[in-house]
Design a protein around this motif. Structure first.
Motif, PDB file in Angstrom:
ATOM      1  N   ASP A 158       0.832  -1.210   0.000  1.00 48.91           N
ATOM      2  CA  ASP A 158       0.000   0.000   0.000  1.00 48.91           C
ATOM      3  C   ASP A 158       0.867   1.260   0.000  1.00 48.91           C
ATOM      4  O   ASP A 158       0.556   2.235  -0.700  1.00 48.91           O
ATOM      5  N   ALA A 159       1.952   1.256   0.775  1.00 50.30           N
ATOM      6  CA  ALA A 159       2.849   2.409   0.823  1.00 50.30           C
ATOM      7  C   ALA A 159       3.530   2.646  -0.523  1.00 50.30           C
ATOM      8  O   ALA A 159       3.782   3.792  -0.911  1.00 50.30           O
ATOM      9  N   SER A 191       3.535   6.960  -0.537  1.00 58.12           N
ATOM     10  CA  SER A 191       4.130   7.409   0.722  1.00 58.12           C
ATOM     11  C   SER A 191       5.553   6.882   0.916  1.00 58.12           C
ATOM     12  O   SER A 191       6.387   7.555   1.523  1.00 58.12           O
ATOM     13  N   LEU A 192       5.850   5.720   0.383  1.00 55.34           N
ATOM     14  CA  LEU A 192       7.207   5.186   0.501  1.00 55.34           C
ATOM     15  C   LEU A 192       8.179   6.016  -0.336  1.00 55.34           C
ATOM     16  O   LEU A 192       9.250   6.405   0.131  1.00 55.34           O
ATOM     17  N   VAL A 200       7.366   2.735   7.851  1.00 53.50           N
ATOM     18  CA  VAL A 200       6.239   2.566   6.934  1.00 53.50           C
ATOM     19  C   VAL A 200       5.032   2.428   7.850  1.00 53.50           C
ATOM     20  O   VAL A 200       5.068   1.680   8.827  1.00 53.50           O
ATOM     21  N   ASP A 201       3.977   3.167   7.562  1.00 55.31           N
ATOM     22  CA  ASP A 201       2.782   3.110   8.420  1.00 55.31           C
ATOM     23  C   ASP A 201       2.331   1.672   8.654  1.00 55.31           C
ATOM     24  O   ASP A 201       2.264   0.875   7.713  1.00 55.31           O
TER      25      ASP A 201
END
Length: 90
Positions: free
Chosen positions: A7-8, A13-14, A36-37
């Motif tokens: 997903d990241a 976001s990554l 990473v969340d």
């Protein structure tokens, strides 16, 4: 945790992490994100998952050596950039 990492990647976001949010894994030339969340840091960095750091370092060198020996069969068939991208054992 695999889903959170994927997903990241997909949501960007990554890729948006600044360079200082990565640790370098020298032997294999990898940049490992420090966060990473929804993923514990010890999952991201295998060095943190091993309680015995000396055993981890020994296994890393062993794996790098195995890779280099196996790759030697293709050494003359690949570009120098590919050869230089392999594991580096200190």
């Amino acid at each position: 945790y695999t889903r959170a990492i994927v997903d990241a990647i997909h949501n960007g976001s990554l890729a948006a992490l600044p360079e200082n949010e990565y640790d370098n894994f020298d032997v294999f030339g990898l940049s490992i994100p420090t966060k990473v969340d929804n993923v514990p840091s010890d999952v991201l960095d295998p060095r943190k998952a091993w309680p015995d750091k000396d055993a981890f370092n020994k296994e890393v060198k062993k794996l790098a050596g195995m890779f280099n020996r196996a790759f030697a069969a293709f050494d003359k068939q690949v570009d120098e950039k590919v050869r230089l991208a392999g594991p580096r054992i200190a």
